[in-house]
Design a protein around this motif. Structure first.
Motif, short mmCIF file in Angstrom:
data_model
loop_
_atom_site.label_atom_id
_atom_site.label_comp_id
_atom_site.label_asym_id
_atom_site.label_seq_id
_atom_site.Cartn_x
_atom_site.Cartn_y
_atom_site.Cartn_z
N LEU A 21 23.44 59.60 2.22
CA LEU A 21 22.25 58.91 2.93
C LEU A 21 22.05 59.51 4.30
O LEU A 21 20.78 59.46 4.88
CB LEU A 21 22.60 57.37 3.06
CG LEU A 21 21.94 56.70 3.67
CD1 LEU A 21 20.52 56.41 2.43
CD2 LEU A 21 22.16 55.17 3.60
N SER A 22 23.27 59.92 5.16
CA SER A 22 22.94 60.27 6.31
C SER A 22 22.07 61.86 6.26
O SER A 22 21.13 61.82 7.21
CB SER A 22 24.39 60.52 6.91
OG SER A 22 24.31 61.36 8.30
N CYS A 37 20.01 62.53 4.10
CA CYS A 37 18.63 62.13 3.74
C CYS A 37 17.93 61.62 4.87
O CYS A 37 16.66 62.01 5.10
CB CYS A 37 18.69 61.20 2.48
SG CYS A 37 19.42 61.76 0.92
N PHE A 38 18.39 60.79 5.76
CA PHE A 38 17.89 60.39 6.91
C PHE A 38 17.60 61.54 8.12
O PHE A 38 16.43 61.53 8.52
CB PHE A 38 18.43 59.38 7.63
CG PHE A 38 18.53 57.94 7.25
CD1 PHE A 38 17.24 57.37 7.63
CD2 PHE A 38 19.18 57.34 6.42
CE1 PHE A 38 16.76 56.00 7.05
CE2 PHE A 38 18.87 55.81 5.99
CZ PHE A 38 17.74 55.53 6.30
N ASP A 39 18.45 62.55 7.74
CA ASP A 39 18.11 63.80 8.91
C ASP A 39 17.11 64.56 8.32
O ASP A 39 16.13 64.84 8.99
CB ASP A 39 19.39 64.71 8.85
CG ASP A 39 20.58 64.13 9.65
OD1 ASP A 39 20.35 63.08 10.43
OD2 ASP A 39 21.79 64.54 9.29
N LEU A 97 14.48 63.18 6.41
CA LEU A 97 13.19 62.42 6.64
C LEU A 97 12.87 62.55 8.08
O LEU A 97 11.52 62.52 8.12
CB LEU A 97 13.82 60.80 6.63
CG LEU A 97 12.86 59.95 6.99
CD1 LEU A 97 11.76 59.72 6.14
CD2 LEU A 97 13.32 58.33 7.05
N MET A 98 13.54 62.86 9.12
CA MET A 98 13.03 62.99 10.41
C MET A 98 12.86 64.51 10.81
O MET A 98 12.56 64.88 11.91
CB MET A 98 13.80 62.07 11.42
CG MET A 98 13.99 60.81 11.29
SD MET A 98 12.28 60.13 11.20
CE MET A 98 11.88 60.29 12.82
N LEU A 118 9.03 61.29 3.64
CA LEU A 118 9.33 59.99 3.09
C LEU A 118 9.41 59.93 1.61
O LEU A 118 10.24 59.43 1.23
CB LEU A 118 8.42 59.09 3.67
CG LEU A 118 8.67 57.42 3.37
CD1 LEU A 118 10.10 57.33 3.76
CD2 LEU A 118 7.58 56.56 3.67
N PHE A 160 12.39 61.77 0.67
CA PHE A 160 13.61 60.80 0.94
C PHE A 160 13.75 60.08 -0.30
O PHE A 160 14.94 59.76 -0.82
CB PHE A 160 13.20 60.29 2.37
CG PHE A 160 14.30 58.87 2.87
CD1 PHE A 160 15.42 59.37 3.39
CD2 PHE A 160 14.15 57.68 2.37
CE1 PHE A 160 16.29 58.31 3.74
CE2 PHE A 160 14.89 56.79 2.75
CZ PHE A 160 15.96 56.99 3.63
#
Length: 83
Positions: free
Chosen positions: A46-47, A49-51, A53-54, A73, A76
């Motif tokens: 998840l971490s 994936c968030f990286d 995403l941004m 997104l 993601f």
């Protein structure tokens, strides 16, 4: 879920309280951590994936940045659903 709450509570006791029971608290903590290895792997995923995403997103709201975020997104969402 209950195991995570117990583990969180044990960490809070170890970190924030002056308890002489660290040795006795460490025993159940290790068990709870080992039981929760799979969720830890998911948290790492998840971490990442968030990286992603941004990635390449700036702190402005122009059209290109919004489009790039929308594309990220979609990736993601696909990455999270693949787990």
């Amino acid at each position: 879920m209950v195991g995570n709450m117990i583990l969180k509570t044990l960490f809070e006791i170890i970190i924030f309280e002056d308890s002489g029971n660290r040795w006795s608290l460490s025993r159940p903590m290790l068990s709870l951590i080992l039981i929760n290895e799979k969720p830890l792997d998911q948290q790492q995923h998840l971490s990442v994936c968030f990286d992603k995403l941004m990635a390449d997103i700036t702190r402005i709201l122009d059209q290109n940045n919004r489009d790039r975020f929308t594309q990220n997104l979609n990736r993601f969402r696909t990455a999270l659903r693949a787990v």
